[in-house]
Design an enzyme around this catalytic site. Structure first.
Site, short mmCIF file in Angstrom:
data_model
loop_
_atom_site.label_atom_id
_atom_site.label_comp_id
_atom_site.label_asym_id
_atom_site.label_seq_id
_atom_site.Cartn_x
_atom_site.Cartn_y
_atom_site.Cartn_z
N HIS A 1 49.09 -12.21 25.87
CA HIS A 1 49.54 -13.27 26.78
C HIS A 1 50.87 -13.89 26.32
CE1 HIS A 1 45.62 -12.67 28.29
NE2 HIS A 1 44.97 -13.56 27.58
N ASP B 1 46.82 -8.11 32.31
CA ASP B 1 47.00 -9.28 31.46
C ASP B 1 47.01 -10.45 32.43
OD1 ASP B 1 48.24 -11.53 30.18
OD2 ASP B 1 48.78 -10.17 28.55
N HIS B 2 45.92 -11.22 32.45
CA HIS B 2 45.79 -12.17 33.57
C HIS B 2 46.88 -13.25 33.54
CE1 HIS B 2 43.64 -14.70 30.65
NE2 HIS B 2 43.80 -15.69 31.49
C1 BG6 Z 1 41.56 -14.58 27.24
C2 BG6 Z 1 41.05 -14.75 25.83
O1 BG6 Z 1 42.29 -13.39 27.36
O2 BG6 Z 1 42.39 -15.68 27.57
C3 BG6 Z 1 40.32 -16.07 25.69
O3 BG6 Z 1 40.19 -13.68 25.49
C4 BG6 Z 1 41.18 -17.21 26.16
O4 BG6 Z 1 39.92 -16.28 24.34
C5 BG6 Z 1 41.74 -16.93 27.54
O5 BG6 Z 1 40.38 -18.38 26.18
C6 BG6 Z 1 42.74 -17.98 27.96
O6 BG6 Z 1 43.03 -17.82 29.31
P1 BG6 Z 1 43.44 -19.07 30.18
O7 BG6 Z 1 43.78 -18.48 31.51
O8 BG6 Z 1 42.28 -20.01 30.21
O9 BG6 Z 1 44.62 -19.66 29.47
#
Ligand code: BG6
Length: 513
Positions: free
Chosen positions: A266, A203-204
């Site tokens: 997230h 989960d980045h």
């Molecule tokens: C991803 C989603 O996991 O996270 C995207 O699939 C979203 O739809 C993105 O735009 C958001 O990541 P960040 O790091 O730009 O907030």
């Protein structure tokens, strides 16, 4: 298996208390789905940043695997991605050396002969570079291939270490399932081949410094934790707002929607960091136990406490944009939500009675992810003699995850002058001012941890199932009652009116971001 969790030593006197990390063992990072965007935009730049920091082993290689034969252009394409990722000069000699160890292999994911050849290809790299049979497999593929690929890796004995020194780890990208049942099945499928400590569900958001800092802020400081509870906190808001639309990902987004795409993973991960009890260490098991306790203490969410929305045409940053139903490869009558908001309560000793409001959406007024903690109003009686009482605002702590990463605390101050006028003012910490700009994209830390076998910043089986257990009943009820008012918000605003009404019911308002 050499799965020992690394030692992270924080040298108090070192530059900004920067961590001194252990370098992983020699290994090959094998990326399935390497022809996709993620590999070029995020993974290769992240691996190269690790190389620049001296955090990769001397014996190291990257092998991209995909179904299309792009071997002729792969390395150049990846180099382009690294350069675009920033912080690198095109003539950097280190980059040339790194690129020499970036390889490509073509196979279908259901081709046994292809997997056997891949196995030999990797063994050959081991012989040439001394990568010792250690592997980090990264499944950057569509979810329907997760189980197939793990199955084949198992079948061709590519996931079983030959001795206690060797390791094979597998990173699985999101989405991890689409509901509780599919997540359980996926867990069962991959657990047949892999032990839980070989699996790294990414989960980045957990790779973001600002998310990790929630724990340091809470538990590494003496003054916040004593008031971090229902005696002092009125409510908590977590917003993950994006101004972008679906960026050409029509077919994926049609089957996902905002709840599955961002909120179930997230936002729930961020919530667990905001709400958990202090773990007894920052090691994987300790953190995972505390996160799970938060999710399991959440009362079943009532559908009346949820709001879904879909954007229509509007304006974002002064530019006209189309509505969701007009996007490429989206059903013109689509009922997929591009916005979700909900209220939930964590029924434990710390949080009972403190509403938690969550929202996430596309094509909102701006890109901002923030945790807003609103404290209780102080007694106002002493201010009643004049009109000042209405100017006294509750204290608000804002943890800005992105952009303009930082933390602010709002409090009331006396406006200079002969009367007691109060004005909310702000104390502010900015990451950029204190630590300088970072080119890290979140994947560096997670790739490094997966090589080191540290699962602290990854989702685990029971956690994934706990969050799906909370969200699946909502999805089921939504499916039974299709929305009648979509599109119900204009691109470029803060979502449907019903999201404001959700808080208004409780005599509250979303904090202005
Ligand atoms: C991803 C989603 O996991 O996270 C995207 O699939 C979203 O739809 C993105 O735009 C958001 O990541 P960040 O790091 O730009 O907030």
């Amino acid at each position: 298996m050499a799965n020992a969790v690394k030692q992270t030593v924080v040298h108090a006197g070192s530059e900004h208390g920067k961590k001194q990390e252990r370098v992983p063992d020699p290994c090959i990072v094998v990326i399935f789905g390497a022809s996709g965007d993620l590999t070029k935009r995020k993974l290769l730049p992240a691996l190269y940043h690790l190389e620049q920091e001296g955090l990769l082993p001397a014996s190291f290689a990257v092998v991209g695997v995909a179904r299309r034969d792009i071997s002729a252009t792969f390395a150049a394409d990846m180099e382009d991605g690294i350069l675009k990722g920033g912080g690198v000069e095109a003539d950097d000699p280190k980059l040339k050396k790194f690129m020499d160890h970036v390889k490509y292999f073509t196979t279908n994911f259901d081709d046994d002969a292809g997997f056997e050849k891949l196995k030999a290809f990797l063994a050959n790299i081991d012989n040439m570079l001394g990568t010792k049979g250690n592997r980090l497999f990264y499944l950057a593929v569509a979810p329907e291939y997760f189980a197939d690929i793990t199955d084949r890796l198992g079948k061709h004995e590519m996931t079983t270490p030959v001795d206690a020194e060797q390791w094979m780890h597998v990173i699985i990208e999101k989405p991890f399932g689409t509901d509780l049942e599919s997540a359980r099945k996926l867990n069962d499928d991959i657990n047949r081949v892999l032990k839980e400590d070989q699996i790294f569900r990414i989960d980045h958001y957990l790779g973001k410094e600002t998310v990790q800092n929630i724990l340091v802020f809470r538990f590494g400081n003496g003054i916040f934790e004593p008031i971090w509870n229902r005696n002092y906190i009125d409510h908590v808001e977590i917003t993950a707002a994006e101004s972008i639309g679906i960026e050409g990902r029509g077919p994926f987004y049609e089957s996902a929607g905002a709840l599955r795409d961002v909120l179930q993973n997230h936002v729930m991960e961020v919530l667990s960091f905001v709400a958990m009890e202090p773990p007894d260490s920052f090691e994987s098991d300790a953190v995972r136990t505390e996160k799970l306790k938060v999710w399991r203490a959440i009362d079943p969410i009532q559908v009346e406490d949820t709001v879904r929305g879909q954007y229509g045409p509007g304006r974002v940053d002064g530019e006209k944009v189309i509505g969701y139903r007009e996007e490429d490869r989206v059903n013109p009558e689509s009922n997929t939500e591009t916005f979700v908001a909900m209220k939930l309560s964590i029924e434990n000793w710390r949080w009972a009675g403190v509403p938690i409001y969550l929202r996430a959406g596309k094509r909102l007024a701006k890109r901002v992810t923030e945790v807003t903690v609103v404290f209780k109003q102080p007694p106002l009686r002493m201010f009643n003699a004049n009109e000042t009482a209405s100017q006294v605002q509750p204290n608000v702590l804002k943890m800005r995850i992105q952009p303009d990463e930082g933390i602010s605390l709002m409090f009331g101050a006396k406006v200079p002058g002969p009367t007691t006028n109060v004005m909310p003012v702000e104390m502010h910490f900015s990451y950029a001012e204190s630590f300088g700009k970072s080119s890290a994209n979140g994947y560096e830390r997670l790739l490094l941890d997966a090589m080191l076998g540290d699962g602290t910043l990854f989702a685990h089986r029971d956690g994934v199932e706990a969050t799906w257990a909370l969200m699946t009943p909502i999805l089921d009820q939504w499916a039974k009652r299709p929305p009648t008012d979509f599109p119900n918000y204009e691109a470029g605003c803060w979502g449907p009116a019903a999201a404001d009404a959700l808080l208004k019911r409780d005599r509250r308002k979303w904090f202005k971001l």
